[in-house]
Design a protein around this motif. Structure first.
Motif, PDB file in Angstrom:
ATOM      1  N   GLU A 227       0.806  -1.227   0.000  1.00 48.30           N
ATOM      2  CA  GLU A 227       0.000   0.000   0.000  1.00 48.30           C
ATOM      3  C   GLU A 227       0.835   1.271   0.000  1.00 48.30           C
ATOM      4  N   ASP A 228       2.001   1.234   0.654  1.00 45.95           N
ATOM      5  CA  ASP A 228       2.818   2.443   0.770  1.00 45.95           C
ATOM      6  C   ASP A 228       3.724   2.666  -0.448  1.00 45.95           C
ATOM      7  N   VAL A 229       3.580   1.846  -1.488  1.00 46.50           N
ATOM      8  CA  VAL A 229       4.397   1.967  -2.698  1.00 46.50           C
ATOM      9  C   VAL A 229       3.557   2.610  -3.801  1.00 46.50           C
ATOM     10  N   ASP A 230       4.091   3.683  -4.402  1.00 40.45           N
ATOM     11  CA  ASP A 230       3.428   4.334  -5.533  1.00 40.45           C
ATOM     12  C   ASP A 230       3.906   3.645  -6.810  1.00 40.45           C
ATOM     13  N   PRO A 231       3.060   2.830  -7.443  1.00 47.01           N
ATOM     14  CA  PRO A 231       3.517   2.088  -8.623  1.00 47.01           C
ATOM     15  C   PRO A 231       3.887   2.985  -9.804  1.00 47.01           C
ATOM     16  N   ALA A 232       3.422   4.213  -9.815  1.00 52.16           N
ATOM     17  CA  ALA A 232       3.746   5.137 -10.908  1.00 52.16           C
ATOM     18  C   ALA A 232       5.238   5.497 -10.913  1.00 52.16           C
ATOM     19  N   ARG A 233       5.943   5.281  -9.805  1.00 49.88           N
ATOM     20  CA  ARG A 233       7.370   5.601  -9.711  1.00 49.88           C
ATOM     21  C   ARG A 233       8.260   4.539 -10.348  1.00 49.88           C
ATOM     22  N   TYR A 234       7.682   3.422 -10.764  1.00 54.44           N
ATOM     23  CA  TYR A 234       8.468   2.305 -11.266  1.00 54.44           C
ATOM     24  C   TYR A 234       8.118   2.022 -12.727  1.00 54.44           C
ATOM     25  N   SER A 235       9.126   1.635 -13.493  1.00 52.54           N
ATOM     26  CA  SER A 235       8.936   1.500 -14.933  1.00 52.54           C
ATOM     27  C   SER A 235       9.192   0.103 -15.481  1.00 52.54           C
ATOM     28  N   SER A 236       9.557  -0.845 -14.622  1.00 54.54           N
ATOM     29  CA  SER A 236       9.844  -2.190 -15.120  1.00 54.54           C
ATOM     30  C   SER A 236       9.649  -3.230 -14.020  1.00 54.54           C
ATOM     31  N   VAL A 237       9.611  -4.482 -14.457  1.00 52.05           N
ATOM     32  CA  VAL A 237       9.507  -5.624 -13.552  1.00 52.05           C
ATOM     33  C   VAL A 237      10.611  -6.599 -13.934  1.00 52.05           C
ATOM     34  N   SER A 238      11.293  -7.151 -12.927  1.00 52.33           N
ATOM     35  CA  SER A 238      12.367  -8.116 -13.178  1.00 52.33           C
ATOM     36  C   SER A 238      12.105  -9.394 -12.396  1.00 52.33           C
ATOM     37  N   ILE A 239      12.418 -10.533 -13.018  1.00 55.88           N
ATOM     38  CA  ILE A 239      12.517 -11.806 -12.304  1.00 55.88           C
ATOM     39  C   ILE A 239      13.978 -11.855 -11.864  1.00 55.88           C
ATOM     40  N   TRP A 240      14.218 -11.607 -10.596  1.00 56.44           N
ATOM     41  CA  TRP A 240      15.560 -11.358 -10.075  1.00 56.44           C
ATOM     42  C   TRP A 240      16.050 -12.532  -9.241  1.00 56.44           C
ATOM     43  N   CYS A 241      17.269 -12.986  -9.500  1.00 50.54           N
ATOM     44  CA  CYS A 241      17.903 -14.012  -8.685  1.00 50.54           C
ATOM     45  C   CYS A 241      18.716 -13.292  -7.614  1.00 50.54           C
TER      46      CYS A 241
END
Length: 188
Positions: A159-173
């Protein structure tokens, strides 16, 4: 009668064997190579709401209070590109009817691996080796462990994260600090 011969094992041989067995055990634990042949398929439906106790999103001041959409709305989406491992599928950033957000992976197909996470990031997606390690250079939010390396699944955005501030998604190891694959989020 024959003589019984005593064979003495030199201490350095025993020490070498102990080090070799410990090294092999650590290597197997750290790399978990068997996961490359184990697939975990997860098929989740898109949720209607993350929490029934949340109130509707209020309209910003000065705007009329239009009724909220009755179902999920895709705010951004993108196609996964391969990095460390062959990866394909779609990513959607979805606002649910209650105002909460989820990142949805659809038709995901990647390798399994140790300590895989789903990250929402502000890094640009680069193709090939250039994109392997860029996602921990800026801001990112871990949405949790990857539920399965195949299928469709949802990850709740806090809830405390503004998704508009992020531009990508990673599958991260997280173990090896490398991206298996990532998607640039194009706003809808």
């Amino acid at each position: 009668m024959g003589r019984v011969r005593t064979v003495l094992v030199r201490p350095w041989v025993v020490g070498l064997l102990v080090v070799a067995v410990a090294g092999a055990g650590f290597g197997l634990y750290w790399f978990q190579p068997w996961k490359l042949w184990q697939d975990e398929t997860v098929q989740e439906a898109l949720p209607e709401a993350v929490s029934a106790s949340k109130s509707p999103v209020p309209a910003p001041s000065g705007e009329s209070s239009a009724p909220a959409p009755s179902g999920p709305v895709t705010l951004a989406s993108g196609e996964l590109v391969s990095h460390e491992h062959a990866t394909s599928g779609k990513v959607r950033l979805v606002r649910l009817a209650d105002g909460s957000h989820v990142v949805r992976l659809e038709d995901l197909d990647t390798s399994n691996g140790p300590d895989l996470r789903v990250w929402l990031t502000d890094a640009p997606v680069k193709e090939g080796r250039a994109g392997w390690g860029v996602f921990d250079d800026g801001e990112y939010v871990s949405l949790g462990k990857l539920k399965g390396n195949k299928g469709s699944q949802n990850y709740v955005v806090p809830e405390d994260v503004d998704p508009a501030r992020y531009s990508s998604v990673s599958i991260w190891c997280d173990r090896f600090d490398v991206s298996f694959g990532a998607a640039e989020l194009a706003r809808a």
